[in-house]
Design a protein around this motif. Structure first.
Motif, mmCIF file in Angstrom:
data_model
loop_
_atom_site.group_PDB
_atom_site.id
_atom_site.type_symbol
_atom_site.label_atom_id
_atom_site.label_comp_id
_atom_site.label_asym_id
_atom_site.label_seq_id
_atom_site.Cartn_x
_atom_site.Cartn_y
_atom_site.Cartn_z
ATOM 1 N N GLU A 285 -7.755 2.435 -24.327
ATOM 2 C CA GLU A 285 -6.588 1.731 -24.554
ATOM 3 C C GLU A 285 -6.200 0.679 -23.216
ATOM 4 N N ALA A 286 -6.323 1.355 -22.073
ATOM 5 C CA ALA A 286 -5.982 0.641 -20.651
ATOM 6 C C ALA A 286 -7.031 -0.879 -20.998
ATOM 7 N N THR A 287 -8.085 -0.551 -21.192
ATOM 8 C CA THR A 287 -9.065 -1.635 -21.090
ATOM 9 C C THR A 287 -8.587 -2.724 -22.041
ATOM 10 N N LYS A 288 -8.312 -2.452 -23.388
ATOM 11 C CA LYS A 288 -7.979 -3.368 -24.248
ATOM 12 C C LYS A 288 -6.560 -4.030 -23.629
ATOM 13 N N GLY A 289 -5.674 -3.483 -23.004
ATOM 14 C CA GLY A 289 -4.600 -4.107 -22.319
ATOM 15 C C GLY A 289 -4.921 -5.146 -21.541
ATOM 16 N N ASN A 290 -6.026 -4.580 -20.677
ATOM 17 C CA ASN A 290 -6.486 -5.670 -19.582
ATOM 18 C C ASN A 290 -6.965 -6.763 -20.224
ATOM 19 N N HIS A 291 -7.854 -6.564 -21.198
ATOM 20 C CA HIS A 291 -8.325 -8.037 -21.896
ATOM 21 C C HIS A 291 -7.091 -8.526 -22.354
ATOM 22 N N ALA A 310 -14.643 -11.289 -20.303
ATOM 23 C CA ALA A 310 -15.605 -10.591 -19.349
ATOM 24 C C ALA A 310 -15.550 -9.167 -19.266
ATOM 25 N N PRO A 311 -16.933 -8.486 -19.413
ATOM 26 C CA PRO A 311 -17.073 -6.975 -19.500
ATOM 27 C C PRO A 311 -15.827 -6.468 -18.425
ATOM 28 N N ARG A 312 -15.263 -5.159 -18.640
ATOM 29 C CA ARG A 312 -14.599 -4.396 -17.667
ATOM 30 C C ARG A 312 -15.330 -3.739 -16.676
ATOM 31 N N ARG A 313 -14.974 -3.522 -15.446
ATOM 32 C CA ARG A 313 -15.484 -2.768 -14.548
ATOM 33 C C ARG A 313 -14.622 -1.455 -14.032
ATOM 34 N N ASP A 314 -13.474 -1.804 -14.237
ATOM 35 C CA ASP A 314 -12.493 -0.577 -14.126
ATOM 36 C C ASP A 314 -11.250 -0.886 -14.878
ATOM 37 N N VAL A 315 -10.170 -0.395 -14.530
ATOM 38 C CA VAL A 315 -8.962 -0.272 -15.325
ATOM 39 C C VAL A 315 -7.918 -1.462 -14.656
ATOM 40 N N ILE A 316 -8.264 -2.205 -13.731
ATOM 41 C CA ILE A 316 -7.413 -3.040 -13.217
ATOM 42 C C ILE A 316 -7.400 -4.597 -13.752
ATOM 43 N N GLN A 317 -6.466 -5.297 -13.793
ATOM 44 C CA GLN A 317 -6.498 -6.530 -14.244
ATOM 45 C C GLN A 317 -5.617 -7.337 -13.033
ATOM 46 N N ALA A 318 -6.042 -8.283 -12.351
ATOM 47 C CA ALA A 318 -5.318 -9.270 -11.339
ATOM 48 C C ALA A 318 -4.938 -10.426 -11.898
ATOM 49 N N ILE A 319 -3.889 -10.986 -11.428
ATOM 50 C CA ILE A 319 -3.409 -12.141 -11.893
ATOM 51 C C ILE A 319 -2.850 -12.837 -10.618
ATOM 52 N N LYS A 320 -3.289 -14.038 -10.407
ATOM 53 C CA LYS A 320 -2.863 -14.717 -9.195
ATOM 54 C C LYS A 320 -1.599 -15.472 -9.329
ATOM 55 N N CYS A 387 -2.437 -4.992 -12.631
ATOM 56 C CA CYS A 387 -1.828 -4.275 -13.622
ATOM 57 C C CYS A 387 -2.827 -3.434 -13.946
ATOM 58 N N GLN A 388 -2.610 -2.014 -14.290
ATOM 59 C CA GLN A 388 -3.700 -0.933 -14.339
ATOM 60 C C GLN A 388 -2.837 -0.122 -15.564
ATOM 61 N N GLY A 389 -3.912 0.701 -16.161
ATOM 62 C CA GLY A 389 -3.425 1.777 -16.994
ATOM 63 C C GLY A 389 -3.001 1.183 -18.341
ATOM 64 N N GLY A 390 -2.487 2.143 -19.225
ATOM 65 C CA GLY A 390 -1.934 1.986 -20.368
ATOM 66 C C GLY A 390 -2.226 2.960 -21.481
ATOM 67 N N THR A 391 -1.421 3.606 -21.988
ATOM 68 C CA THR A 391 -1.769 4.770 -22.806
ATOM 69 C C THR A 391 -2.125 4.259 -24.405
ATOM 70 N N HIS A 392 -1.493 2.982 -24.409
ATOM 71 C CA HIS A 392 -1.873 2.363 -25.734
ATOM 72 C C HIS A 392 -1.729 1.032 -25.579
ATOM 73 N N TRP A 393 -2.740 -0.014 -26.011
ATOM 74 C CA TRP A 393 -2.656 -1.379 -25.795
ATOM 75 C C TRP A 393 -1.370 -2.023 -26.494
ATOM 76 N N THR A 394 -0.617 -1.342 -27.292
ATOM 77 C CA THR A 394 0.589 -2.089 -27.985
ATOM 78 C C THR A 394 1.748 -1.925 -27.020
ATOM 79 N N HIS A 395 1.773 -1.233 -26.160
ATOM 80 C CA HIS A 395 2.758 -0.992 -25.179
ATOM 81 C C HIS A 395 2.724 -2.185 -24.469
ATOM 82 N N VAL A 396 1.338 -2.368 -23.817
ATOM 83 C CA VAL A 396 0.995 -3.298 -22.920
ATOM 84 C C VAL A 396 1.449 -4.576 -23.514
#
Length: 410
Positions: A285-291, A310-320, A387-396
Motif C-alpha cells: 500500500e505504501a508503494t502504491k502511495g509513493n507511485h 520507476a521500480p521502487r526500492r524502498d517506501v520513500i518518495q522525495a519531492i524537491k 514521504c513514507q509509508g501508508g496503510t492504504h493508498w487511498t489515504h495517501v
C-alpha cells in the motif's frame, strides 16, 4: 471538481497496471511469511509473554526463527528493547567492531542519525571513533550512483566492515536495489573475503522478493515501526544475518553472557507476529502511495525521486519543493489529513540525532511510525520533502489532494 482531484484521478487510471504488479509482489512475500509461520508451527500459545529477565520466552524464541526464515538468514533477534532502527544498527556495529578496525561507508554519507554513532558529528559520547574505530567514506558519483571503480579500490586488508545504506535517507539519490547490494557484496568479498558486509535495511523490507541476507549480506538491521512491523508493532527493531554476528549484536543490546537469551516481551508477542503477517500488504500500500505521489508532482513540474513508473526500492518518495514555505505547507496539509492530531500544525524544530531543523507531519497511531503515512524534511536547500509509508493508498490520495492545493498556494 478541483484541479487537484482531476490530476489525482488521471494518475490513478494510469497507475492501475503498476498497482496490479505490486499486488503480485505482496502475494509472493506474504507466501514467504505464511510458509515460515507454518514451518515453525506458530499458535496462540506463542502470544504469551514472560516477565522479569525474559528467560525461556517461547514466543520470542520462535519469532526469531520465523523472522530469520523470512529474511533467509541464519539467525535473527526481534526485540522491543531496540528503541529505533538507529539503536539496532548501533548495537550491530558496536557488537562486531573492535578498536583498530576500519568501517567503510560505500553509498556516500550515512543517514543523519548515524553521524553521532560513528563520531563524525556531535560530542562523541561513546561513538565508534572514540573507541578507536576508523571511518572512511566512498562518495557517490556526480550522477548519485555507487562509484563502482572506486569501490574495488577502496576495500583493503584493514577494512573490517562495509556499511551499505539501502535507503536514500535525506539525500537526493536512488535507493539501492537488491541487485545493487548483491553487486557491492561481490566486489567487497573479492577484495577482502573477511570484510563484514552490513546493510542498514530501514525502509526496504518486503519491497522486492529477496532481502540483503539472501544475496550475501553478513548482517543487517532495521526498525519495527517501519516496514516489518506492519503498522501495528508499538516499538522495537531487529538484527538478522550470520548467527555469530547476530549474537554479538545481542550482547551489546543486553550484556555479554546474556545476549539473545534475555529481554521480556511485555505481552507484545501477538502484535509482533501479526505485524510481520501484515507487513507485505502494508508495504504494498505504501508503494502504491509513493507511485501516486511521484506521478502527480512530476506532472506539476516538481523534480521527484524516484521518477514516475520507476521500480521502487524502498517506501520513500522525495519531492524537491524548492522553498521552505512549500515544504511547511505540504507537511501541514498531510497533518490535517492524518487520523491522529489533525488539528495540529507542524512547525520546524530540533530532533535528537539530526543536524538540521526538521518539519514533520506524523499523525500516526504509533508515535514516529514511518510505516504509516508521514512526511518530513530538513530545513535546508533544496527543501526536499520525504514521504513514507501508508496503510492504504487511498489515504495517501486524499491527503495529496490537499497537499497539491497547499503547495501551489504557498
Amino acid at each position: 471538481m478541483s484541479n487537484s482531484f482531476n490530476i489525482l484521478h488521471a494518475a490513478e487510471q494510469a497507475l492501475f497496471p503498476i498497482f496490479s504488479g505490486i499486488d503480485s509482489q505482496v502475494k509472493h512475500n506474504l507466501k514467504k511469511v505464511l510458509t515460515a509461520f507454518r514451518h515453525h508451527r506458530v499458535g496462540g500459545h506463542h502470544f504469551a509473554g514472560v516477565s522479569g529477565y525474559g528467560h525461556d520466552d517461547l514466543g520470542r524464541q520462535t519469532l526469531d526463527l520465523v523472522f530469520a526464515q523470512v529474511m533467509q538468514a541464519e539467525a535473527a533477534i526481534v526485540r522491543v528493547q531496540f528503541v529505533s532502527g538507529t539503536h539496532a544498527i548501533a548495537c550491530a556495529l558496536f557488537g562486531v567492531l573492535r578498536p583498530g578496525d576500519e568501517m567503510l561507508s560505500v553509498a556516500g554519507p550515512p543517514y543523519d542519525t548515524l553521524e553521532e554513532v560513528i563520531g563524525i558529528r556531535g560530542n562523541a559520547q561513546g561513538s565508534l571513533l572514540e573507541f578507536g574505530i576508523d571511518y572512511r567514506q566512498l562518495n557517490l558519483t556526480k550522477e548519485g550512483t555507487i562509484d563502482w571503480q572506486g569501490l574495488s579500490q577502496s576495500v583493503s586488508d584493514r577494512t573490517s566492515l562495509v556499511l551499505i545504506q539501502r535507503s536514500c535517507g535525506y539525500s537526493w539519490r536512488s535507493s539501492l536495489s537488491i541487485a545493487d547490494i548483491e553487486k557491492i557484496i561481490a566486489i567487497v568479498k573479492q577484495q577482502n573475503p573477511n570484510t563484514i558486509c552490513f546493510v542498514d535495511n530501514c525502509y526496504g523490507e518486503f519491497i522486492e522478493d529477496r532481502e540483503p541476507t539472501a544475496v550475501g549480506a553478513d548482517l543487517m538491521a532495521g526498525s519495527l515501526i517501519k516496514n516489518p512491523g506492519g503498522t501495528i508493532v508499538t516499538a522495537g527493531g531487529y538484527v538478522a544475518g550470520r548467527a555469530d554476528l547476530v549474537e554479538a549484536a545481542a550482547c551489546r543490546l543486553t550484556a555479554p553472557g546474556i545476549g539473545s537469551s534475555g529481554g521480556a516481551t511485555f505481552d507484545q508477542n501477538r502484535l509482533l507476529y501479526q505485524g510481520l503477517f501484515l507487513a507485505p500488504q502494508m508495504v504494498g500500500e505504501a508503494t502504491k502511495g509513493n507511485h501516486l505521489t511521484a506521478y502527480v508532482f512530476d506532472k506539476l513540474g516538481y523534480p521527484v525521486n524516484p521518477l514516475p513508473m520507476a521500480p521502487r526500492r524502498d517506501v520513500i518518495q522525495a519531492i524537491k519543493l524548492g522553498s521552505m514555505q512549500k515544504l511547511i505547507a505540504f507537511c501541514k496539509a498531510i497533518q490535517q489529513h492524518s487520523p491522529i492530531g489533525s488539528y495540529l500544525d507542524p512547525v520546524p524544530g530540533e530532533m535528537p540525532g539530526y543536524e538540521s531543523l526538521l518539519v514533520m507531519a506524523g499523525g500516526t497511531f504509533i508515535d514516529g511510525s514511518t510505516s504509516e503515512f508521514s512526511a518530513d524534511g530538513p530545513l535546508r536547500e533544496p527543501y526536499v520533502v520525504f514521504c513514507q509509508g501508508g496503510t492504504h493508498w487511498t489515504h495517501v490520495a486524499i491527503a495529496l489532494e490537499a497537499a497539491i492545493e497547499a503547495v501551489e498556494a504557498a
